[in-house]
Design a protein around this motif. Structure first.
Motif, PDB file in Angstrom:
ATOM      1  N   SER A  68      -3.539   4.943  -0.594  1.00  0.00           N
ATOM      2  CA  SER A  68      -2.244   5.579  -0.856  1.00  0.00           C
ATOM      3  C   SER A  68      -1.411   5.671   0.413  1.00  0.00           C
ATOM      4  N   GLU A  69      -2.082   5.910   1.551  1.00  0.00           N
ATOM      5  CA  GLU A  69      -1.359   5.992   2.822  1.00  0.00           C
ATOM      6  C   GLU A  69      -0.726   4.657   3.187  1.00  0.00           C
ATOM      7  N   GLN A  70      -1.436   3.556   2.917  1.00  0.00           N
ATOM      8  CA  GLN A  70      -0.884   2.229   3.222  1.00  0.00           C
ATOM      9  C   GLN A  70       0.300   1.903   2.315  1.00  0.00           C
ATOM     10  N   TRP A  71       0.194   2.286   1.031  1.00  0.00           N
ATOM     11  CA  TRP A  71       1.315   2.059   0.118  1.00  0.00           C
ATOM     12  C   TRP A  71       2.523   2.874   0.538  1.00  0.00           C
ATOM     13  N   LEU A  72       2.299   4.121   0.933  1.00  0.00           N
ATOM     14  CA  LEU A  72       3.397   4.977   1.369  1.00  0.00           C
ATOM     15  C   LEU A  72       4.064   4.411   2.621  1.00  0.00           C
ATOM     16  N   GLU A  73       3.274   3.902   3.543  1.00  0.00           N
ATOM     17  CA  GLU A  73       3.833   3.301   4.750  1.00  0.00           C
ATOM     18  C   GLU A  73       4.696   2.092   4.406  1.00  0.00           C
ATOM     19  N   LEU A  74       4.248   1.289   3.422  1.00  0.00           N
ATOM     20  CA  LEU A  74       5.026   0.121   3.017  1.00  0.00           C
ATOM     21  C   LEU A  74       6.339   0.532   2.353  1.00  0.00           C
ATOM     22  N   VAL A  75       6.302   1.580   1.526  1.00  0.00           N
ATOM     23  CA  VAL A  75       7.534   2.081   0.904  1.00  0.00           C
ATOM     24  C   VAL A  75       8.510   2.587   1.961  1.00  0.00           C
ATOM     25  N   GLN A  76       7.999   3.277   2.947  1.00  0.00           N
ATOM     26  CA  GLN A  76       8.853   3.791   4.011  1.00  0.00           C
ATOM     27  C   GLN A  76       9.479   2.665   4.837  1.00  0.00           C
ATOM     28  N   GLN A  77       8.748   1.579   5.041  1.00  0.00           N
ATOM     29  CA  GLN A  77       9.301   0.434   5.757  1.00  0.00           C
ATOM     30  C   GLN A  77      10.483  -0.164   4.998  1.00  0.00           C
ATOM     31  N   SER A 103      11.049  -2.954  -8.594  1.00  0.00           N
ATOM     32  CA  SER A 103       9.639  -3.218  -8.325  1.00  0.00           C
ATOM     33  C   SER A 103       9.396  -3.426  -6.839  1.00  0.00           C
ATOM     34  N   TRP A 104      10.335  -4.091  -6.165  1.00  0.00           N
ATOM     35  CA  TRP A 104      10.199  -4.292  -4.709  1.00  0.00           C
ATOM     36  C   TRP A 104      10.234  -2.955  -3.975  1.00  0.00           C
ATOM     37  N   ALA A 105      11.183  -2.095  -4.307  1.00  0.00           N
ATOM     38  CA  ALA A 105      11.333  -0.820  -3.607  1.00  0.00           C
ATOM     39  C   ALA A 105      10.183   0.135  -3.877  1.00  0.00           C
ATOM     40  N   THR A 106       9.551   0.034  -5.054  1.00  0.00           N
ATOM     41  CA  THR A 106       8.433   0.909  -5.402  1.00  0.00           C
ATOM     42  C   THR A 106       7.087   0.258  -5.154  1.00  0.00           C
ATOM     43  N   CYS A 107       7.093  -0.919  -4.518  1.00  0.00           N
ATOM     44  CA  CYS A 107       5.849  -1.642  -4.198  1.00  0.00           C
ATOM     45  C   CYS A 107       5.075  -2.027  -5.461  1.00  0.00           C
ATOM     46  N   GLY A 108       5.788  -2.592  -6.433  1.00  0.00           N
ATOM     47  CA  GLY A 108       5.105  -3.202  -7.564  1.00  0.00           C
ATOM     48  C   GLY A 108       5.093  -2.438  -8.861  1.00  0.00           C
ATOM     49  N   ALA A 109       5.876  -1.377  -8.988  1.00  0.00           N
ATOM     50  CA  ALA A 109       5.887  -0.639 -10.255  1.00  0.00           C
ATOM     51  C   ALA A 109       6.492  -1.497 -11.363  1.00  0.00           C
ATOM     52  N   PHE A 142       6.518   4.929 -15.645  1.00  0.00           N
ATOM     53  CA  PHE A 142       6.222   4.413 -14.322  1.00  0.00           C
ATOM     54  C   PHE A 142       4.850   4.934 -13.893  1.00  0.00           C
ATOM     55  N   PRO A 143       4.150   4.196 -13.022  1.00  0.00           N
ATOM     56  CA  PRO A 143       2.906   4.753 -12.463  1.00  0.00           C
ATOM     57  C   PRO A 143       3.193   6.073 -11.760  1.00  0.00           C
ATOM     58  N   GLN A 144       2.372   7.081 -12.020  1.00  0.00           N
ATOM     59  CA  GLN A 144       2.634   8.403 -11.467  1.00  0.00           C
ATOM     60  C   GLN A 144       2.634   8.400  -9.946  1.00  0.00           C
ATOM     61  N   GLY A 145       1.843   7.491  -9.339  1.00  0.00           N
ATOM     62  CA  GLY A 145       1.824   7.417  -7.888  1.00  0.00           C
ATOM     63  C   GLY A 145       3.155   7.016  -7.306  1.00  0.00           C
ATOM     64  N   ALA A 146       3.935   6.224  -8.066  1.00  0.00           N
ATOM     65  CA  ALA A 146       5.230   5.784  -7.568  1.00  0.00           C
ATOM     66  C   ALA A 146       6.227   6.920  -7.532  1.00  0.00           C
ATOM     67  N   GLU A 149       3.208  10.525  -5.188  1.00  0.00           N
ATOM     68  CA  GLU A 149       2.532  10.246  -3.926  1.00  0.00           C
ATOM     69  C   GLU A 149       3.418   9.494  -2.937  1.00  0.00           C
ATOM     70  N   MET A 150       4.364   8.722  -3.419  1.00  0.00           N
ATOM     71  CA  MET A 150       5.183   7.909  -2.527  1.00  0.00           C
ATOM     72  C   MET A 150       6.559   8.499  -2.275  1.00  0.00           C
ATOM     73  N   GLY A 151       6.772   9.743  -2.662  1.00  0.00           N
ATOM     74  CA  GLY A 151       7.995  10.423  -2.297  1.00  0.00           C
ATOM     75  C   GLY A 151       9.209  10.100  -3.140  1.00  0.00           C
ATOM     76  N   PHE A 152       9.015   9.666  -4.373  1.00  0.00           N
ATOM     77  CA  PHE A 152      10.133   9.379  -5.263  1.00  0.00           C
ATOM     78  C   PHE A 152      10.433  10.608  -6.118  1.00  0.00           C
ATOM     79  N   GLY A 153      11.692  11.015  -6.117  1.00  0.00           N
ATOM     80  CA  GLY A 153      12.112  12.094  -6.984  1.00  0.00           C
ATOM     81  C   GLY A 153      12.570  11.588  -8.332  1.00  0.00           C
ATOM     82  N   HIS A 154      13.029  12.503  -9.184  1.00  0.00           N
ATOM     83  CA  HIS A 154      13.466  12.122 -10.528  1.00  0.00           C
ATOM     84  C   HIS A 154      14.640  12.993 -10.946  1.00  0.00           C
ATOM     85  N   HIS A 155      15.670  12.343 -11.481  1.00  0.00           N
ATOM     86  CA  HIS A 155      16.811  13.056 -12.047  1.00  0.00           C
ATOM     87  C   HIS A 155      16.921  12.689 -13.517  1.00  0.00           C
TER      88      HIS A 155
END
Length: 286
Positions: A68-77, A103-109, A142-146, A149-155
């Motif tokens: 999860s840490e590696q995915w989060l780092e990739l999203v932040q990049q 899908s690109w911004a969420t790393c594959g969602a 969407f996958p709940q991790g997206a 865990e990866m810092g995405f909010g929802h409106h």
């Protein structure tokens, strides 16, 4: 994507040896099925001269999943690329509406879509936030991790009709960029396409793993179909092998007996394959 060409095997009441490139054998049922005598066995780079060594292929195929840490780092990049774009162009935010860009911004969602093919939600990226725009019942797909865990909010809103409540005035809405042409938004599709490159090392590993899965599915199907099978039968076999490994086929093309020379955009049909066949696949995996 993967493409390979294979000769057709004659149909007879014989036992099929499924081992690739095995020597001819005999059994109580009959001789092993051999290629058509008039068809010369093609020299395939995939079967005879792989571009990567066995050790390298095994290393990529068996590489561990990212944490999860590696995915989060990739999203932040990727968010940093967006931040740089917003700063240079003086935009207040970027709205991603195309499934490939989300899908690109969420790393594959995998982006849920309506019956007309349009996504049920969009992604708003500002210098300090990442927010999914859509109904909660749709965003839950969407996958709940997206989301968490990866810092995405929802409106919670009805995209795109109810999204105007996000902005207090029209001027703020006009300062938003979008990855396609929409009213009151500035089209930045070219900038978004450039933003997705170059690929990160993690993305390269994922693409190579996907390539191995697609190649194995195509080669297995190409070794086992028989003379007289229709293009649709071959395509269904390829599709089943891909879905079995959670790979989604975007496009499958089966060209029998040189039909690709006349119809390059042909997918597959009811025509039987008598002499040779070309299989081309484009697939994705989330």
């Amino acid at each position: 994507a993967h493409e390979t060409q294979t000769p057709v095997k004659q149909s007879s009441p014989a036992k099929i040896t499924r081992e690739p490139l095995a020597k001819p054998t005999s059994s109580d049922v009959g001789p092993r099925i051999e290629p058509h005598p008039d068809v010369e066995r093609p020299k395939s780079d995939v079967l005879q001269k792989p571009r990567t060594s066995k050790a390298e292929e095994r290393s990529v195929a068996e590489s561990p999943n990212f944490s999860s840490e590696q995915w989060l780092e990739l999203v932040q990049q990727k968010h940093k690329r967006v931040q740089q774009f917003l700063k240079e162009r003086e935009f207040s935010g970027l709205i991603l509406t195309r499934p490939a860009n989300i899908s690109w911004a969420t790393c594959g969602a995998d982006v849920p879509r309506r019956l007309d093919g349009q996504p049920v939600a969009a992604l708003l990226m500002t210098p300090d936030s990442r927010v999914l725009l859509g109904r909660k019942v749709n965003c839950d797909l969407f996958p709940q991790g997206a989301i968490s865990e990866m810092g995405f909010g929802h409106h919670d809103c009805d995209w795109p009709n109810g999204s105007s409540e996000l902005w207090q005035n029209r001027d703020e809405k006009k300062s938003l960029a979008c990855d396609q042409h929409l009213d009151t938004y500035i089209n930045a599709s070219v900038d978004v396409s450039a933003m997705r490159l170059p690929l990160s090392p993690q993305e390269m590993i994922l693409f190579r793993k996907l390539g191995f899965r697609v190649a194995r599915a195509v080669e297995s199907a190409a070794r086992e179909f028989r003379r007289g099978d229709t293009e649709a039968q071959i395509a269904s076999d390829v599709s089943a092998r891909l879905i079995r490994h959670e790979v989604v086929p975007e496009r499958i093309q089966v060209w029998g007996d040189g039909r690709a020379h006349h119809w390059q955009n042909w997918n597959y049909g009811r025509e039987p394959v008598e002499r040779e066949c070309t299989i081309s696949v484009v697939a994705q995996r989330h």
